[in-house]
Write an enzyme that holds these catalytic residues in place. Structure first.
Site, PDB file in Angstrom:
ATOM      1  N   ASP A 269      24.600  21.908  14.798  1.00 56.68           N
ATOM      2  CA  ASP A 269      24.852  21.630  13.389  1.00 56.68           C
ATOM      3  C   ASP A 269      26.345  21.480  13.130  1.00 56.68           C
ATOM      4  O   ASP A 269      27.182  21.929  13.909  1.00 56.68           O
ATOM      5  CB  ASP A 269      24.281  22.746  12.516  1.00 56.68           C
ATOM      6  CG  ASP A 269      24.788  24.129  12.903  1.00 56.68           C
ATOM      7  OD1 ASP A 269      25.078  24.351  14.098  1.00 56.68           O
ATOM      8  OD2 ASP A 269      24.897  24.999  12.025  1.00 56.68           O
ATOM      9  N   ASP A 270      26.652  20.859  11.998  1.00 56.39           N
ATOM     10  CA  ASP A 270      28.038  20.715  11.523  1.00 56.39           C
ATOM     11  C   ASP A 270      28.937  20.068  12.566  1.00 56.39           C
ATOM     12  O   ASP A 270      30.061  20.532  12.826  1.00 56.39           O
ATOM     13  CB  ASP A 270      28.596  22.080  11.092  1.00 56.39           C
ATOM     14  CG  ASP A 270      27.804  22.698   9.945  1.00 56.39           C
ATOM     15  OD1 ASP A 270      27.060  21.953   9.273  1.00 56.39           O
ATOM     16  OD2 ASP A 270      27.930  23.907   9.719  1.00 56.39           O
TER      17      ASP A 270
END
Length: 629
Positions: A269-270
């Site tokens: 993620d991110d």
């Protein structure tokens, strides 16, 4: 005169069990208890049962292996569902163990000249859950006569330490895991964004002392029947086509496996998926983009999943780069096609911080990712700008009953403040155990009682404080839970009564509001003295200080309104003093370094401050006449 029949009431067990019925009056435990221990009862379960009995006043606990036909003392039978003594005890009490993973039966009743209590688990985890329920039906030296049959609705329930900012300490992790166990959770995911050895320096080995400290946390989790899941976040720098990077992931997992970890996680993620971290990935997977990123990620994840399967460690968990919606995309389509179906996919809902989650939303996620998802619920996390100066302590809400049919589980992403996160996390745990019978307000109070060590007065003070921290922001302008709903209702009633100019209604409304002000002003001292978890006072100190000042300011405001209605010239002084207190309260700041975003603490903002500011204009007070010459 005939003797009154003994009246017994159904005890409260949290999370709410699937089935609970009273079977008779409560029974005195007595000074001596016989413990009949069968196969399946591990040391931690027996220790918890002994602690419950000792706390209830039992002085002598004797261990035997056989359950006699006639009881002369309280006998407590613990073990797996198949043991002879357990089967006998269940037959005598009417208990039945559900044929579900983590299921358990807990039954108790007067028997012969004594009492019989049986705790039976479908597996070791279920038996430990039974002991946690026993803790809740024993009070003042007596045990409720009940028959409980229970099992979780969702396979995975717990927390993910997945926030940005200051990570928890090892001691906080151990305490949080024990809290999870009390609410029958089974999962803790270690994924703090600011652990450099899990993200920025993921290829590097942990220092020996850090690894040793993590090992102690793992030991606690294993004792508490909570699965410690270790997460690595290689996305910012990994070269998916590089065999050396795959080997680096394997080395990191091997080090944690040596501590007793058996469940692993890769967080993606991110991160960017419109560029590669190395030229070799473009040669292997093509030009950067959504589809190519998913193909590269699936290759890595499938290799790690194969490792886990070979070791007998079950499924890998991952969080994808597109984690917060169900919109079809080239990324999701490729991941759905290429990812090993055994890999568990996390999803945060219809947004990063969703206002609600419905069964329909979860069905769409199942379709989008090709499997039931594990919900990463970003509540009560406070690592984004809209949470500056706030504690998020509203109860867990607006998740639809029936989600258990479409999710593999739910984990909460808590705040940087571990103990202050518990009121919200407790609700998530109760919902994931039994989403169809989840009671928002009763579970919120149960969480307060857990912090208060069972003291009702301290729990009430906590609930008054929680109400001032009720707002739950999203990434947008509108929060998904309102601010201070209980206090706002009293303030709105007072405003309406004043607007109607009904003397009786005004008097009643101001009396009620004054009592709430006094309760809020007194709550911080009661909390400091009565909360049994020291970390709570440390984490919430600035907010407690501010809440006390706001409570006193509200009391002065109410007094000012009462004085103004009576035509007393001192009303203006009350309002002025209230304003000075609000200035002091508004100047208090959050603890430096405790959260990603810092600032002035907020207490019922938009509710208390507005009312105190508006109050002088709600009643016209004629100026005192000038003295005659």
């Amino acid at each position: 005169m005939p003797a009154l029949a003994q009246v017994s009431t159904a005890p409260a067990i949290f999370p709410a069990p699937v089935s609970l019925r009273l079977s008779g009056p409560s029974v005195a435990l007595g000074d001596a208890v016989v413990l009949v221990r069968e196969a399946g009862a591990d040391a931690a379960t027996e220790k918890l049962v002994r602690a419950v009995l000792t706390e209830a006043g039992v002085k002598n606990i004797r261990v035997e292996t056989v359950l006699p036909k006639r009881l002369y003392l309280t006998h407590v039978v613990i073990g797996g569902a198949g043991g002879a003594a357990v089967r006998d005890a269940l037959a005598r009490t009417g208990g039945e163990v559900p044929a579900k993973a983590e299921g358990y039966a807990l039954a108790s009743a007067a028997q012969g000249d004594g009492a019989l209590i049986v705790l039976a688990g479908r597996d070791g985890d279920g038996l430990y859950h039974a002991a946690q329920s026993l803790r809740q039906i024993v009070a003042r030296g007596r045990v409720s006569s009940v028959v409980v049959s229970d099992y979780p609705a969702m396979p995975v329930r717990g927390s993910i330490e997945g926030f940005y900012g200051k990570p928890w300490s090892m001691a906080e992790r151990e305490d949080h895991i024990a809290f999870l166990a009390r609410f029958k959770a089974n999962t803790y995911i270690y994924s703090p964004k600011d652990d450099v050895f899990a993200r920025d320096k993921w290829r590097d080995p942990y220092p020996a002392d850090t690894l040793g400290a993590l090992g102690k946390v793992v030991d606690v989790a294993n004792r508490e029947h909570v699965n410690f899941v270790y997460a690595i976040s290689p996305g910012p720098s990994i070269c998916y086509s590089d065999a050396a990077d795959l080997e680096a992931v394997r080395r990191k997992f091997a080090a944690l496996r040596g501590l007793g970890v058996r469940s692993f996680y890769v967080a993606l993620d991110d991160i960017e998926y419109t560029k590669w971290n190395c030229p070799a990935d473009e040669a292997a997977f093509g030009a950067p983009g959504q589809k190519a990123a998913a193909a590269a990620q699936a290759k890595l994840l499938n290799a790690v999943q194969a490792d886990l399967a070979a070791a007998g460690h079950g499924s890998l968990t991952m969080v994808p780069t597109e984690y917060y919606n169900t919109t079809e995309s080239p990324y999701k389509a490729e991941l759905r096609k290429a990812l090993d179906p055994r890999v568990v996919v996390q999803w945060t809902g219809t947004d990063v911080v969703p206002a609600s989650i419905s069964v329909s939303d979860a069905k769409n996620a199942t379709k989008a990712f090709g499997r039931k998802t594990l919900l990463w619920d970003n509540y009560p996390v406070n690592d984004f700008g809209e949470t500056t100066g706030r504690l998020l302590m509203a109860p867990y809400d607006r998740r639809q009953a029936g989600l258990s049919a479409e999710l593999s589980g739910i984990v909460s992403n808590p705040m940087n403040q571990e103990v202050a996160s518990r009121p919200a996390v407790a609700g998530l745990l109760a919902f994931s155990w039994n989403d169809r019978d989840y009671n928002v307000q009763r579970t919120w109070r149960a969480a307060a009682l857990d912090l208060a060590g069972g003291d009702a007065g301290t729990a009430d003070a906590l609930l008054a404080f929680f109400d001032t921290q009720h707002v739950a922001p999203t990434f947008g302008h509108l929060p998904w839970q309102p601010q201070a709903p209980k206090l706002k209702a009293l303030i709105d009633t007072a405003r309406d009564a004043l607007a109607d100019n009904d003397p009786q209604a005004i008097a009643t409304a101001l009396t009620d509001l004054g009592e709430a002000a006094d309760a809020l002003a007194a709550a911080p001292d009661r909390i400091r003295a009565g909360v049994v978890v020291p970390g709570f006072v440390r984490e919430t100190g600035p907010w407690l200080d501010a809440a006390q000042l706001w409570g006193r300011a509200l009391r002065l405001t109410v007094d000012g309104l009462v004085a103004a209605r009576a035509g007393q010239s001192g009303a203006a002084r009350y309002f002025a003093e209230a304003t000075e207190l609000t200035k002091k309260a508004s100047a208090i700041r959050s603890i430096p370094g405790a959260t990603r975003f810092e600032g002035p603490v907020k207490v019922s903002d938009g509710v208390l401050d507005s009312f105190i500011s508006d109050a002088p204009g709600l009643i016209y007070l004629a100026p005192a006449p000038s003295p005659k010459d």
